[in-house]
Design an enzyme around this catalytic site. Structure first.
Site, PDB file in Angstrom:
ATOM      1  N   LYS A  83       0.998  -1.495  -0.057  1.00  0.00           N
ATOM      2  CA  LYS A  83      -0.015   0.035   0.009  1.00  0.00           C
ATOM      3  C   LYS A  83       0.785   1.308  -0.035  1.00  0.00           C
ATOM      4  O   LYS A  83       1.751   1.325   0.781  1.00  0.00           O
ATOM      5  CB  LYS A  83      -1.021   0.020   1.335  1.00  0.00           C
ATOM      6  CG  LYS A  83      -1.892   1.098   1.363  1.00  0.00           C
ATOM      7  CD  LYS A  83      -3.104   0.751   0.623  1.00  0.00           C
ATOM      8  CE  LYS A  83      -4.023   1.915   0.331  1.00  0.00           C
ATOM      9  NZ  LYS A  83      -3.783   2.731  -0.948  1.00  0.00           N
ATOM     10  N   LYS A 139       4.353   2.087   8.492  1.00  0.00           N
ATOM     11  CA  LYS A 139       3.257   2.718   8.834  1.00  0.00           C
ATOM     12  C   LYS A 139       1.952   1.895   9.037  1.00  0.00           C
ATOM     13  O   LYS A 139       1.073   1.953   9.848  1.00  0.00           O
ATOM     14  CB  LYS A 139       3.079   3.863   8.016  1.00  0.00           C
ATOM     15  CG  LYS A 139       2.289   4.967   8.293  1.00  0.00           C
ATOM     16  CD  LYS A 139       2.106   6.068   7.124  1.00  0.00           C
ATOM     17  CE  LYS A 139       3.261   6.407   6.791  1.00  0.00           C
ATOM     18  NZ  LYS A 139       3.283   7.627   5.690  1.00  0.00           N
ATOM     19  N   LYS A 156       5.501   1.922  -2.904  1.00  0.00           N
ATOM     20  CA  LYS A 156       5.168   3.489  -3.495  1.00  0.00           C
ATOM     21  C   LYS A 156       5.904   3.541  -4.754  1.00  0.00           C
ATOM     22  O   LYS A 156       6.357   2.541  -5.186  1.00  0.00           O
ATOM     23  CB  LYS A 156       6.216   4.324  -2.272  1.00  0.00           C
ATOM     24  CG  LYS A 156       5.991   5.666  -2.154  1.00  0.00           C
ATOM     25  CD  LYS A 156       4.897   5.968  -1.319  1.00  0.00           C
ATOM     26  CE  LYS A 156       4.876   7.565  -0.921  1.00  0.00           C
ATOM     27  NZ  LYS A 156       3.852   7.591   0.123  1.00  0.00           N
ATOM     28  N   THR A 170      -4.945  12.880   6.150  1.00  0.00           N
ATOM     29  CA  THR A 170      -3.735  12.801   6.770  1.00  0.00           C
ATOM     30  C   THR A 170      -3.426  14.105   7.929  1.00  0.00           C
ATOM     31  O   THR A 170      -2.890  13.703   9.141  1.00  0.00           O
ATOM     32  CB  THR A 170      -2.757  13.274   5.686  1.00  0.00           C
ATOM     33  OG1 THR A 170      -2.606  12.040   4.791  1.00  0.00           O
ATOM     34  CG2 THR A 170      -1.074  13.216   5.996  1.00  0.00           C
ATOM     35  N   ASN A 197      -2.005  19.739   0.804  1.00  0.00           N
ATOM     36  CA  ASN A 197      -3.063  18.851   1.227  1.00  0.00           C
ATOM     37  C   ASN A 197      -2.986  18.717   2.884  1.00  0.00           C
ATOM     38  O   ASN A 197      -3.838  19.126   3.602  1.00  0.00           O
ATOM     39  CB  ASN A 197      -2.967  17.417   0.643  1.00  0.00           C
ATOM     40  CG  ASN A 197      -4.173  16.706   1.014  1.00  0.00           C
ATOM     41  OD1 ASN A 197      -4.144  16.129   2.181  1.00  0.00           O
ATOM     42  ND2 ASN A 197      -5.122  16.285   0.397  1.00  0.00           N
ATOM     43  N   SER A 212      -7.495   5.403   3.616  1.00  0.00           N
ATOM     44  CA  SER A 212      -7.265   4.681   2.424  1.00  0.00           C
ATOM     45  C   SER A 212      -7.863   3.205   2.496  1.00  0.00           C
ATOM     46  O   SER A 212      -8.532   2.520   1.705  1.00  0.00           O
ATOM     47  CB  SER A 212      -5.826   4.580   2.022  1.00  0.00           C
ATOM     48  OG  SER A 212      -5.745   5.781   1.100  1.00  0.00           O
TER      49      SER A 212
HETATM   50  P1  NAD Z   1       0.861  18.491  -1.608  1.00  0.00           P
HETATM   51  O1  NAD Z   1       1.521  18.270  -2.923  1.00  0.00           O
HETATM   52  O2  NAD Z   1      -0.632  18.824  -1.320  1.00  0.00           O
HETATM   53  O3  NAD Z   1       1.645  19.796  -0.590  1.00  0.00           O
HETATM   54  C1  NAD Z   1       2.951  19.839  -0.415  1.00  0.00           C
HETATM   55  C2  NAD Z   1       3.214  21.244  -0.043  1.00  0.00           C
HETATM   56  O4  NAD Z   1       4.624  21.294  -0.089  1.00  0.00           O
HETATM   57  C3  NAD Z   1       3.032  22.293  -0.785  1.00  0.00           C
HETATM   58  O5  NAD Z   1       2.318  23.619  -0.466  1.00  0.00           O
HETATM   59  C4  NAD Z   1       4.109  22.745  -1.620  1.00  0.00           C
HETATM   60  O6  NAD Z   1       4.340  24.181  -1.984  1.00  0.00           O
HETATM   61  C5  NAD Z   1       4.934  22.509  -0.480  1.00  0.00           C
HETATM   62  N1  NAD Z   1       6.577  22.407  -0.751  1.00  0.00           N
HETATM   63  C6  NAD Z   1       7.128  21.692  -1.670  1.00  0.00           C
HETATM   64  N2  NAD Z   1       8.549  22.156  -1.440  1.00  0.00           N
HETATM   65  C7  NAD Z   1       8.745  23.024  -0.610  1.00  0.00           C
HETATM   66  C8  NAD Z   1       9.795  23.344  -0.126  1.00  0.00           C
HETATM   67  N3  NAD Z   1      10.911  22.986  -0.542  1.00  0.00           N
HETATM   68  N4  NAD Z   1       9.595  24.004   1.018  1.00  0.00           N
HETATM   69  C9  NAD Z   1       8.461  24.518   1.532  1.00  0.00           C
HETATM   70  N5  NAD Z   1       7.426  23.897   1.067  1.00  0.00           N
HETATM   71  C10 NAD Z   1       7.443  23.199   0.076  1.00  0.00           C
HETATM   72  O7  NAD Z   1       1.597  17.213  -0.793  1.00  0.00           O
HETATM   73  P2  NAD Z   1       0.650  16.572   0.422  1.00  0.00           P
HETATM   74  O8  NAD Z   1      -0.082  15.376   0.310  1.00  0.00           O
HETATM   75  O9  NAD Z   1       0.030  17.425   1.439  1.00  0.00           O
HETATM   76  O10 NAD Z   1       2.108  15.864   1.099  1.00  0.00           O
HETATM   77  C11 NAD Z   1       3.059  16.519   2.094  1.00  0.00           C
HETATM   78  C12 NAD Z   1       3.946  15.746   2.682  1.00  0.00           C
HETATM   79  O11 NAD Z   1       2.813  14.778   3.354  1.00  0.00           O
HETATM   80  C13 NAD Z   1       4.726  14.566   1.740  1.00  0.00           C
HETATM   81  O12 NAD Z   1       5.815  14.260   2.579  1.00  0.00           O
HETATM   82  C14 NAD Z   1       3.671  13.260   1.614  1.00  0.00           C
HETATM   83  O13 NAD Z   1       4.571  12.211   1.665  1.00  0.00           O
HETATM   84  C15 NAD Z   1       3.293  13.653   3.053  1.00  0.00           C
HETATM   85  N6  NAD Z   1       2.177  12.593   3.254  1.00  0.00           N
HETATM   86  C16 NAD Z   1       0.906  12.945   2.388  1.00  0.00           C
HETATM   87  C17 NAD Z   1      -0.209  11.987   2.588  1.00  0.00           C
HETATM   88  C18 NAD Z   1      -1.650  12.365   1.962  1.00  0.00           C
HETATM   89  O14 NAD Z   1      -2.541  11.679   2.170  1.00  0.00           O
HETATM   90  N7  NAD Z   1      -1.510  13.400   1.086  1.00  0.00           N
HETATM   91  C19 NAD Z   1      -0.293  11.042   3.296  1.00  0.00           C
HETATM   92  C20 NAD Z   1       0.719  10.866   4.287  1.00  0.00           C
HETATM   93  C21 NAD Z   1       1.830  11.417   3.939  1.00  0.00           C
END
Ligand code: NAD
Length: 430
Positions: free
Chosen positions: A72, A96, A108, A192, A223, A356
């Protein structure tokens, strides 16, 4: 932010196994197995661009382990994607899912692309093309993708549709994080951030915090970052800084989070919003945000943002890893030594994979839940696993990350041991 060959994110991630080994019910053979992903593929995806030009994109899918159930894990679209990074992300997913006791292993995927440079039609062709390449490696009972950085529910909808066309049957359980009309779950979009928020509520009651007295800085306002900001702000926490890839905004009295989310949804970047006198504040760069004098620091962007170079500058008392792998193992040691408590990613951001899982269960059963049911079940699971990890940490006087890995390794270890260990096989017949 991806690691180079010289500093492998995957190798760094594996260091947690050795730290947690002493506290986990797991055989050394099982630890060795977890150091090697079960399957890793590289694909090339030809995409006809709007200009008529043909471009080839490189993508990866890694299934790290599937002892406890299908792999997953999300699919990331980012220019910095590497196989090493995808392997690390898949490993974290194995841990996780075990932390949350979900019947899954870890996987992944990623495509090397800057999706902001693609038109919507190019993005759809790329998404469908990636599924055509990996269709033989994914499936509802083998490996179930989901969204990650720069992929969203619409992309998951295209991907599910492509997989269903290839299999010639509607197969919603192959991918989670879909739009609700296409079999998605209520409550997946903000799961999340909400999961991190439920952990923080447990920390609040353990420590008797008054939300109005607690300041929070959040790096990454996508997000996950927006959802945790919105929920904490609604409870009265003071969110003093947020940032995205363009830069950040700081306001000591607390930012207006709903207004910032609204402005982001309208297409603005935070660097531009900072200048708006109605909702803005002082511009702050990402490096300064990480060193802010706030009670809680939430990295919610990408991995490797706190390293040996800047961990000594962190002034927050708590770091909540909403991003995957934002703290390197060197930085983790520095934070530990400085008494800064880190809520590890494999628990803090597990709300996404938990909902999920709820979505997959609903797809398989054809029986759909209300938003309130999703929230309640998520809250129960996050609170229960947080408490069990917090108790384990207190019992052994260890940090929360080591305790979380020990909990995960115990569950994975018992599953692997059930298939027999060296002692069993050399021990007799029949
Ligand atoms: P997203 O694409 O919605 O948001 C990412 C954010 O990070 C954006 O605001 C982007 O502008 C910002 N960003 C990118 N590079 C940056 C930098 N150098 N400095 C500061 N900000 C920066 O992604 P997301 O889904 O919110 O995921 C964010 C993190 O959470 C990731 O590490 C992802 O693996 C983790 N995550 C997400 C989920 C999910 O369900 N969305 C689940 C588990 C973990």
């Amino acid at each position: 932010m991806s690691a180079t060959a010289a500093s492998s994110v995957f190798d760094d991630a594996l260091r947690n196994l050795d730290r947690a080994f002493d506290y986990a019910d797991i055989h050394a053979e099982a630890i060795e197995r977890l150091k090697h992903p079960k399957l890793a593929i590289e694909v090339s995806i030809p995409v006809r661009m709007d200009s008529g030009e043909l471009r080839l994109f490189t993508g990866y899918r890694v299934r790290h382990d599937d002892t406890r159930g299908p792999g997953k894990g999300g699919i990331r679209f980012h220019p910095g994607v590497t196989l090493d990074e995808v392997k690390a992300l898949a490993f974290w997913m194995t841990c996780k899912c075990a932390v949350m006791n979900l019947p899954y292993g870890g996987a992944k995927g990623g495509v090397i692309v800057n999706p902001k440079e693609l038109s919507h039609m190019e993005l759809e062709r790329l998404s469908r093309g990636f599924i055509q390449r990996i269709a033989d490696f994914i499936g509802p009972d083998t490996d179930v993708p989901a969204p990650d950085v720069y992929t969203n529910s619409m992309i998951m909808g295209w991907m599910t549709d492509e997989y269903s066309k290839i299999r010639r049957q509607f197969t919603p359980a192959v991918i989670t994080g879909k739009p609700i009309p296409l079999g998605g779950s209520e409550g997946r979009e903000d799961a999340t951030g909400r999961g991190a928020y439920y952990c923080l509520k447990e920390m609040e009651s353990e420590r008797d915090w008054t939300p109005g007295g607690i300041t929070v800085a959040i790096q990454g306002f996508g997000n996950a970052g927006q959802a945790v900001a919105r929920l904490l702000a609604a409870d009265g926490y003071r969110i003093v800084a947020v940032s995205d890839s363009s830069g950040g905004i700081y306001r000591a009295s607390g930012l207006n989070i709903p207004a910032l989310i609204h402005a982001k949804e309208a297409g603005s970047h935070l660097a531009a919003i900072a200048a708006d006198p109605t909702i803005g504040g002082d511009a702050i760069d990402n490096a300064s945000l990480l060193a802010l004098d706030a009670d809680i620091l939430i990295p919610a962007a990408l991995e490797n943002v706190l390293t040996a170079d800047n961990a000594a500058q962190v002034r927050a008392r708590h770091v909540v890893e909403v991003a995957n792998g934002p703290v390197t193992s060197d930085a983790d040691a520095i934070l530990r030594q400085r008494g800064i408590q880190v809520l590890p990613d494999i628990l803090a951001n597990a709300g996404g994979v938990t909902v999920s899982y709820f979505e997959w269960v609903q797809n398989k059963s054809g029986w759909y839940w209300s938003r309130d049911q999703v929230h309640q079940r998520l809250q129960e699971r996050m609170a229960a696993e947080y408490r069990s990890i917090s108790t384990l940490a207190a019992r052994h006087d260890i940090d929360l990350r080591t305790a979380a890995y020990a909990q995960a390794l115990g569950r994975i270890g018992r599953a692997l041991t059930a298939q027999g260990t060296r002692e069993y096989f050399i021990g007799g017949k029949g």
